[in-house]
Design a protein around this motif. Structure first.
Motif, PDB file in Angstrom:
ATOM      1  N   ASN A  99     -16.216  16.580 -16.077  1.00 36.93           N
ATOM      2  CA  ASN A  99     -14.878  17.119 -16.316  1.00 36.93           C
ATOM      3  C   ASN A  99     -13.876  15.985 -16.538  1.00 36.93           C
ATOM      4  O   ASN A  99     -13.760  15.077 -15.708  1.00 36.93           O
ATOM      5  N   ILE A 100     -13.157  16.027 -17.655  1.00 40.47           N
ATOM      6  CA  ILE A 100     -12.267  14.924 -18.052  1.00 40.47           C
ATOM      7  C   ILE A 100     -11.162  14.700 -17.017  1.00 40.47           C
ATOM      8  O   ILE A 100     -10.867  13.553 -16.633  1.00 40.47           O
ATOM      9  N   LYS A 101     -10.525  15.765 -16.566  1.00 40.55           N
ATOM     10  CA  LYS A 101      -9.426  15.634 -15.609  1.00 40.55           C
ATOM     11  C   LYS A 101      -9.907  15.012 -14.307  1.00 40.55           C
ATOM     12  O   LYS A 101      -9.247  14.132 -13.740  1.00 40.55           O
ATOM     13  N   LYS A 102     -11.069  15.472 -13.833  1.00 42.61           N
ATOM     14  CA  LYS A 102     -11.616  14.914 -12.598  1.00 42.61           C
ATOM     15  C   LYS A 102     -12.009  13.453 -12.787  1.00 42.61           C
ATOM     16  O   LYS A 102     -11.834  12.631 -11.882  1.00 42.61           O
ATOM     17  N   LYS A 103     -12.560  13.138 -13.962  1.00 42.28           N
ATOM     18  CA  LYS A 103     -12.962  11.754 -14.227  1.00 42.28           C
ATOM     19  C   LYS A 103     -11.755  10.816 -14.174  1.00 42.28           C
ATOM     20  O   LYS A 103     -11.837   9.701 -13.642  1.00 42.28           O
ATOM     21  N   ILE A 104     -10.636  11.267 -14.730  1.00 44.10           N
ATOM     22  CA  ILE A 104      -9.421  10.437 -14.720  1.00 44.10           C
ATOM     23  C   ILE A 104      -8.954  10.194 -13.292  1.00 44.10           C
ATOM     24  O   ILE A 104      -8.601   9.070 -12.916  1.00 44.10           O
ATOM     25  N   LEU A 105      -8.956  11.240 -12.484  1.00 36.43           N
ATOM     26  CA  LEU A 105      -8.538  11.101 -11.089  1.00 36.43           C
ATOM     27  C   LEU A 105      -9.501  10.217 -10.307  1.00 36.43           C
ATOM     28  O   LEU A 105      -9.094   9.362  -9.512  1.00 36.43           O
ATOM     29  N   LEU A 106     -10.798  10.401 -10.538  1.00 37.17           N
ATOM     30  CA  LEU A 106     -11.808   9.629  -9.801  1.00 37.17           C
ATOM     31  C   LEU A 106     -11.792   8.155 -10.192  1.00 37.17           C
ATOM     32  O   LEU A 106     -11.932   7.279  -9.339  1.00 37.17           O
ATOM     33  N   VAL A 107     -11.617   7.862 -11.489  1.00 38.18           N
ATOM     34  CA  VAL A 107     -11.571   6.455 -11.886  1.00 38.18           C
ATOM     35  C   VAL A 107     -10.295   5.810 -11.365  1.00 38.18           C
ATOM     36  O   VAL A 107     -10.279   4.605 -11.051  1.00 38.18           O
ATOM     37  N   SER A 108      -9.233   6.589 -11.231  1.00 37.09           N
ATOM     38  CA  SER A 108      -7.998   6.058 -10.653  1.00 37.09           C
ATOM     39  C   SER A 108      -8.216   5.664  -9.196  1.00 37.09           C
ATOM     40  O   SER A 108      -7.789   4.581  -8.766  1.00 37.09           O
ATOM     41  N   PRO A 154     -13.194   0.391 -17.225  1.00 39.86           N
ATOM     42  CA  PRO A 154     -12.451   0.134 -15.974  1.00 39.86           C
ATOM     43  C   PRO A 154     -13.328  -0.461 -14.879  1.00 39.86           C
ATOM     44  O   PRO A 154     -12.887  -1.335 -14.128  1.00 39.86           O
ATOM     45  N   ILE A 155     -14.582  -0.002 -14.803  1.00 36.84           N
ATOM     46  CA  ILE A 155     -15.490  -0.498 -13.771  1.00 36.84           C
ATOM     47  C   ILE A 155     -15.861  -1.955 -14.038  1.00 36.84           C
ATOM     48  O   ILE A 155     -15.889  -2.787 -13.126  1.00 36.84           O
ATOM     49  N   LEU A 156     -16.148  -2.261 -15.300  1.00 36.97           N
ATOM     50  CA  LEU A 156     -16.490  -3.634 -15.661  1.00 36.97           C
ATOM     51  C   LEU A 156     -15.313  -4.581 -15.425  1.00 36.97           C
ATOM     52  O   LEU A 156     -15.491  -5.698 -14.909  1.00 36.97           O
ATOM     53  N   LEU A 157     -14.115  -4.152 -15.779  1.00 32.22           N
ATOM     54  CA  LEU A 157     -12.931  -4.991 -15.595  1.00 32.22           C
ATOM     55  C   LEU A 157     -12.677  -5.274 -14.122  1.00 32.22           C
ATOM     56  O   LEU A 157     -12.382  -6.412 -13.737  1.00 32.22           O
ATOM     57  N   ILE A 158     -12.779  -4.256 -13.281  1.00 32.65           N
ATOM     58  CA  ILE A 158     -12.501  -4.441 -11.857  1.00 32.65           C
ATOM     59  C   ILE A 158     -13.555  -5.329 -11.214  1.00 32.65           C
ATOM     60  O   ILE A 158     -13.265  -6.119 -10.308  1.00 32.65           O
ATOM     61  N   ASN A 159     -14.795  -5.258 -11.698  1.00 37.44           N
ATOM     62  CA  ASN A 159     -15.837  -6.106 -11.144  1.00 37.44           C
ATOM     63  C   ASN A 159     -15.750  -7.531 -11.667  1.00 37.44           C
ATOM     64  O   ASN A 159     -16.097  -8.481 -10.944  1.00 37.44           O
ATOM     65  N   LEU A 160     -15.295  -7.695 -12.903  1.00 39.81           N
ATOM     66  CA  LEU A 160     -15.042  -9.041 -13.414  1.00 39.81           C
ATOM     67  C   LEU A 160     -13.919  -9.707 -12.620  1.00 39.81           C
ATOM     68  O   LEU A 160     -13.974 -10.907 -12.316  1.00 39.81           O
ATOM     69  N   TYR A 161     -12.914  -8.923 -12.298  1.00 36.92           N
ATOM     70  CA  TYR A 161     -11.821  -9.446 -11.477  1.00 36.92           C
ATOM     71  C   TYR A 161     -12.325  -9.822 -10.086  1.00 36.92           C
ATOM     72  O   TYR A 161     -11.971 -10.879  -9.549  1.00 36.92           O
ATOM     73  N   ALA A 162     -13.185  -8.987  -9.507  1.00 41.33           N
ATOM     74  CA  ALA A 162     -13.769  -9.295  -8.205  1.00 41.33           C
ATOM     75  C   ALA A 162     -14.612 -10.569  -8.267  1.00 41.33           C
ATOM     76  O   ALA A 162     -14.576 -11.410  -7.356  1.00 41.33           O
ATOM     77  N   LEU A 163     -15.365 -10.707  -9.349  1.00 45.52           N
ATOM     78  CA  LEU A 163     -16.186 -11.905  -9.533  1.00 45.52           C
ATOM     79  C   LEU A 163     -15.317 -13.146  -9.663  1.00 45.52           C
ATOM     80  O   LEU A 163     -15.620 -14.205  -9.078  1.00 45.52           O
TER      81      LEU A 163
END
Length: 383
Positions: A99-108, A154-163
């Motif tokens: 579900n697109i709406k749920k995906k947006i909330l969950l990735v947030s 978004p997941i790749l960016l946040i993990n690159l930042y963590a790295l």
């Protein structure tokens, strides 16, 4: 300034500082508790059934007493515990949601909890990387789950930042140097032998085996006993459902939980109980228990009998009941007073507020009610 890690925690709470030190500290504590509540309940509501149960179970097993005490504190460990304790569930739910709406909330939520963690303590960055890796490992047919490669950005960016932060930020936990304060005359053999034999206290210390705060708030044995029953019971129940992917993910986190504190202790020539505290590794315990409680079946989730549910409700409530009483006592009169009635021998309390005993009872009942609503999900979802 926010991204000069790990200053985000202090940068945010800086805006809550006023002229009155006491009120400022209270506002910060309320803010952190509110933040944890909003993120946790939002993730629970948005997550699929099996992740909802695993997330609730991990918090029930790990949050009393150290987690509850730390989350509402002004210590940056607050955000690390909140972030890692929710990040894994939000990420798993996001990757499995259509579900697109749920995906947006969950990735947030995923991004927010990751940033909170990274911006709290330096060890949170590798914790985020580890959490991401084990969740990816856990998901079967990951390529089929990700219909659009853009959803991974978004997941790749946040993990690159963590790295990036992992390699550029000096470790507050002493990844390569250990924490100072140990005895330089100790040999490596005696340090490793002693610390291996005492390593489990990093687990027990998180569920009532150690004093809280800067080890100045005692915790009664009944809290540890009750928490241990729930902690061990949920882990054993979760291990009934195991496949290769789950075994590898759980094993990897467990290995880190064992090796990391032992390495830090050895580098600093410390014994268990010196300088290195359980709260540094509590976020990984949330992750560890959460992974164990995730069902490997597509439309299944952790199964608990009615008697098990009621025992968890009773034991966790009793554990919180006594630990909260000891926290109140520590800051009202000090630990030299032993009395069930918090209204007696008061040395510090607000004159314009209801009595300490009232607030303690209110806190106990509120927690038990929240726990009942949460644990009821185990029963409700079986129907």
């Amino acid at each position: 300034m926010l991204f000069r890690s790990p200053n985000g925690f202090y940068w945010t709470l800086f805006y809550l500082i006023g002229d009155n030190t006491l009120i400022s500290a209270m506002v910060m504590r309320i803010f952190n508790a509110f933040l944890a509540t909003i993120l946790l309940f939002s993730t629970i509501i948005l997550s699929p059934r099996k992740i909802r149960v695993a997330l609730i179970g991990s918090w029930i097993a790990c949050v009393i007493p150290l987690g509850m005490y730390s989350i509402s504190s002004t210590n940056p460990s607050s955000w690390t515990i909140i972030g890692i304790g929710i990040y894994w569930a939000a990420l798993y739910s996001y990757l499995n949601e259509n579900n697109i709406k749920k995906k947006i909330l969950l990735v947030s939520i995923t991004v927010i909890t990751a940033l909170m963690s990274i911006q709290s303590r330096s060890e949170a960055s590798p914790y985020i990387l580890l959490s991401t890796f084990v969740i990816f490992l856990l998901i079967k047919n990951l390529k089929n789950k990700i219909q659009n490669i853009k959803s991974l950005i978004p997941i790749l960016l946040i993990n690159l930042y963590a790295l990036y932060e992992f390699f550029t930020t000096p470790s507050t936990l002493g990844w390569s140097t250990g924490l100072p304060g140990g005895d330089p005359n100790r040999s490596s053999k005696e340090i490793w032998f002693y610390n291996i034999t005492e390593w489990p206290t990093f687990i027990s210390g998180s569920i009532g085996g150690w004093p809280l705060g800067w080890l100045d708030v005692p915790v009664p044995s009944i809290t540890y006993f009750m928490c241990l029953m729930v902690f061990a019971g949920l882990i054993l129940t979760g291990l009934n459902d195991l496949n290769v992917r789950k075994f590898l993910a759980v094993s990897l986190v467990f290995i880190v939980l064992v090796v990391l504190p032992l390495r830090i202790l050895a580098l600093g020539k410390n014994f268990v109980g010196e300088n290195v505290q359980p709260r540094y590794f509590l976020p990984l315990i949330f992750l560890f228990v959460g992974l164990i409680l995730i069902s490997t079946q597509k439309n299944n989730y952790l199964w608990l009998s009615n008697s098990q549910i009621y025992l968890i409700l009773f034991s966790t409530s009793i554990a919180h009941f006594f630990s909260l009483h000891f926290v109140f006592r520590r800051f009202i009169t000090g630990t030299d007073i032993v009395d069930w009635n918090l209204n007696r021998n008061i040395e510090w309390w607000w004159t314009f507020l209801p009595t300490p005993l009232f607030f303690w009872l209110f806190g106990c009942l509120s927690f038990s009610l929240s726990l009942f609503i949460g644990i009821f999900q185990f029963k409700k979802l079986k129907n």
